[in-house]
Design a protein around this motif. Structure first.
Motif, mmCIF file in Angstrom:
data_model
loop_
_atom_site.group_PDB
_atom_site.id
_atom_site.type_symbol
_atom_site.label_atom_id
_atom_site.label_comp_id
_atom_site.label_asym_id
_atom_site.label_seq_id
_atom_site.Cartn_x
_atom_site.Cartn_y
_atom_site.Cartn_z
ATOM 1 N N TYR A 89 -2.855 0.470 -4.231
ATOM 2 C CA TYR A 89 -2.388 -0.806 -3.426
ATOM 3 C C TYR A 89 -2.247 -1.922 -4.592
ATOM 4 C CZ TYR A 89 -4.659 -5.582 -1.796
ATOM 5 O OH TYR A 89 -4.560 -6.600 -1.503
ATOM 6 N N GLY A 131 -3.837 -9.499 1.592
ATOM 7 C CA GLY A 131 -5.411 -9.059 1.213
ATOM 8 C C GLY A 131 -5.521 -7.688 2.482
ATOM 9 N N THR A 132 -5.513 -8.346 3.913
ATOM 10 C CA THR A 132 -6.084 -7.314 4.595
ATOM 11 C C THR A 132 -5.103 -6.754 4.495
ATOM 12 O OG1 THR A 132 -6.548 -7.453 7.021
ATOM 13 C CG2 THR A 132 -5.150 -8.852 6.260
ATOM 14 N N ASN A 133 -5.870 -5.481 5.173
ATOM 15 C CA ASN A 133 -4.782 -4.236 5.571
ATOM 16 C C ASN A 133 -4.173 -4.073 7.059
ATOM 17 O OD1 ASN A 133 -3.238 -2.273 4.872
ATOM 18 N ND2 ASN A 133 -4.577 -0.648 5.234
ATOM 19 N N THR A 134 -4.798 -5.140 7.442
ATOM 20 C CA THR A 134 -5.076 -5.039 8.701
ATOM 21 C C THR A 134 -3.599 -5.073 9.816
ATOM 22 O OG1 THR A 134 -6.761 -6.895 8.672
ATOM 23 C CG2 THR A 134 -6.019 -6.204 11.442
ATOM 24 N N GLU A 135 -2.256 -6.194 9.492
ATOM 25 C CA GLU A 135 -1.295 -6.002 10.401
ATOM 26 C C GLU A 135 0.088 -5.165 9.147
ATOM 27 O OE1 GLU A 135 -2.355 -9.289 13.865
ATOM 28 O OE2 GLU A 135 -0.504 -8.929 13.135
ATOM 29 N N ALA A 136 -0.108 -4.483 8.707
ATOM 30 C CA ALA A 136 0.351 -4.037 8.105
ATOM 31 C C ALA A 136 1.091 -3.111 8.921
ATOM 32 C CB ALA A 136 -0.193 -3.155 6.851
ATOM 33 N N PHE A 183 1.372 -1.092 14.597
ATOM 34 C CA PHE A 183 0.220 -1.222 14.799
ATOM 35 C C PHE A 183 -0.463 -1.749 16.586
ATOM 36 C CE2 PHE A 183 -3.436 -3.651 13.605
ATOM 37 C CZ PHE A 183 -4.264 -5.382 15.083
ATOM 38 N N PHE A 225 1.213 -1.111 0.059
ATOM 39 C CA PHE A 225 -0.247 -0.202 0.408
ATOM 40 C C PHE A 225 0.849 1.336 0.028
ATOM 41 C CE2 PHE A 225 -4.070 -2.564 1.189
ATOM 42 C CZ PHE A 225 -3.515 -3.843 1.653
ATOM 43 N N PRO A 234 -3.081 9.431 7.233
ATOM 44 C CA PRO A 234 -2.264 8.313 6.211
ATOM 45 C C PRO A 234 -3.520 8.749 5.193
ATOM 46 C CG PRO A 234 -1.302 7.116 7.583
ATOM 47 C CD PRO A 234 -2.531 8.668 8.433
ATOM 48 N N ALA A 251 7.016 6.594 11.140
ATOM 49 C CA ALA A 251 6.475 5.328 10.724
ATOM 50 C C ALA A 251 5.137 4.504 11.879
ATOM 51 C CB ALA A 251 7.161 4.031 10.697
ATOM 52 N N PRO A 252 3.642 3.942 10.909
ATOM 53 C CA PRO A 252 2.805 3.670 12.397
ATOM 54 C C PRO A 252 2.818 2.641 12.614
ATOM 55 C CG PRO A 252 1.365 4.482 10.586
ATOM 56 C CD PRO A 252 2.765 4.722 9.937
ATOM 57 N N PHE A 304 4.534 -0.577 8.406
ATOM 58 C CA PHE A 304 4.391 0.495 7.423
ATOM 59 C C PHE A 304 6.631 1.021 7.545
ATOM 60 C CE2 PHE A 304 0.466 3.014 6.430
ATOM 61 C CZ PHE A 304 -0.572 2.336 7.431
ATOM 62 N N GLY A 305 6.558 1.294 6.241
ATOM 63 C CA GLY A 305 8.384 1.832 6.178
ATOM 64 C C GLY A 305 8.173 3.789 6.766
ATOM 65 N N LEU A 365 3.856 6.943 2.859
ATOM 66 C CA LEU A 365 4.293 6.035 3.272
ATOM 67 C C LEU A 365 4.417 4.630 2.218
ATOM 68 C CD1 LEU A 365 2.807 7.244 7.119
ATOM 69 C CD2 LEU A 365 4.590 7.037 6.698
ATOM 70 N N GLU A 368 -11.247 0.263 8.209
ATOM 71 C CA GLU A 368 -11.578 -1.269 7.332
ATOM 72 C C GLU A 368 -12.514 -1.414 7.182
ATOM 73 O OE1 GLU A 368 -8.181 -4.840 6.706
ATOM 74 O OE2 GLU A 368 -9.402 -5.142 8.706
ATOM 75 N N GLN A 420 -10.083 -4.803 1.698
ATOM 76 C CA GLN A 420 -10.556 -4.148 2.382
ATOM 77 C C GLN A 420 -9.437 -2.493 1.744
ATOM 78 O OE1 GLN A 420 -9.342 -7.443 3.886
ATOM 79 N NE2 GLN A 420 -11.024 -8.740 4.111
ATOM 80 N N TYR A 456 0.560 5.698 1.036
ATOM 81 C CA TYR A 456 -0.101 6.069 1.663
ATOM 82 C C TYR A 456 -0.152 7.772 1.571
ATOM 83 C CZ TYR A 456 -3.046 3.318 3.849
ATOM 84 O OH TYR A 456 -3.722 1.944 4.576
ATOM 85 N N LEU A 479 -8.697 -0.586 13.779
ATOM 86 C CA LEU A 479 -7.251 -0.142 14.355
ATOM 87 C C LEU A 479 -6.913 0.901 15.129
ATOM 88 C CD1 LEU A 479 -6.870 -1.131 10.470
ATOM 89 C CD2 LEU A 479 -7.197 -2.737 11.935
ATOM 90 N N PHE A 533 -8.176 6.510 7.602
ATOM 91 C CA PHE A 533 -7.847 6.777 8.738
ATOM 92 C C PHE A 533 -8.004 7.735 9.384
ATOM 93 C CE2 PHE A 533 -3.955 4.178 9.947
ATOM 94 C CZ PHE A 533 -3.200 3.649 8.457
#
Lengths: 114, 115
Positions: free
Chosen positions: A48, A98-103, B45, A33, A43, B42-43, A105-106, A91, B92, B101, A35, B34, B105
């Motif tokens: 994607y 698939g999911t962005n849930t536990e993405a 989680f 992704f 963000p 950097a965010p 980030f750089g 970012l 999400e 998804q 942002y 989330l 933010f």
């Protein structure tokens, strides 16, 4: 590498110049992704990829913005003819699938257009 | 258009205080909420919440979702200077049947913890 790596960390461009921002995702991560985060804002989604396929580019603000991920790994976000309003932190995030849930980030690239 | 609103926008507390950060949302096809902590750029989680009323906890941080009120809170107890950061809330939404998804933010809450 251990995390998502972005380069350069900082970029100053003159208005009208083209820039290319690079993202190295975590090895094996299918989803990537981009942002854009303006100062004082959250963000904003740009685009994607799932492997090399760009599944959603609805967030790209104009046709000056172009992203690619030709081999399904490293991605490049290119901005042509930069304008002052392009100044932001860009970012990149990757996730396993698939999911962005536990993405993850750089650190981002801070672009300043002068 | 999906929307995420966070409050307060900024907060200054003393070490040891407890803080509550708020997030409300309007989203079509909600899947999860989330929380991220953003230091520098950097965010990272923190939590994913999908079910109403079930508290998620990690050390001094906890969060809960209220799907009836379309909101969530993030609590931090016994704050430390290392908690100083921007806390981002995101929602999400399911976009298509293929499982894709999209995440929206909020602006974030800037927390400053002073010694």
């Amino acid at each position: 590498g251990a995390g998502v790596s972005q380069s350069p960390r900082y970029k100053v461009a003159k208005r009208g110049q083209d820039v290319a921002l690079r993202c190295d995702p975590i090895s094996g991560h299918v989803s990537l992704f981009w942002y854009q985060q303006a100062l004082g804002q959250g963000p904003e989604f740009l685009t994607y990829f799932q492997n090399e396929a760009q599944l959603d580019k609805s967030g790209l603000p104009s046709d000056r913005f172009f992203a690619e991920r030709p081999e399904g790994s490293v991605s490049t976000l290119k901005i042509q003819r930069t304008q002052q309003e392009d100044s932001a932190v860009y970012l990149c995030a990757s996730s396993l699938y698939g999911t962005n849930t536990e993405a993850f980030f750089g650190q981002g690239t801070r672009l300043t257009v002068v | 258009e999906d929307k995420v609103v966070q409050s307060p926008l900024s907060l200054v507390v003393h070490e040891g205080d407890t803080v509550t950060l708020n997030c409300s949302y309007e989203v079509t096809n909600f899947r999860s909420l989330l929380w991220y902590k953003q230091e520098k750029k950097a965010p990272t989680f923190l939590f994913m919440l999908t079910s109403s009323g079930i508290e998620k906890k990690s050390g001094r941080l906890s969060s809960i979702l209220d799907k009836k009120e379309l909101s969530s809170i993030l609590n931090i107890t016994a704050t430390q200077t290392g908690d100083s950061a921007i806390y981002l809330c995101a929602v999400e939404a399911i976009i298509d049947s293929g499982g894709y998804q999209k995440v929206t933010f909020g602006i974030g809450t800037k927390l400053q913890v002073i010694p």
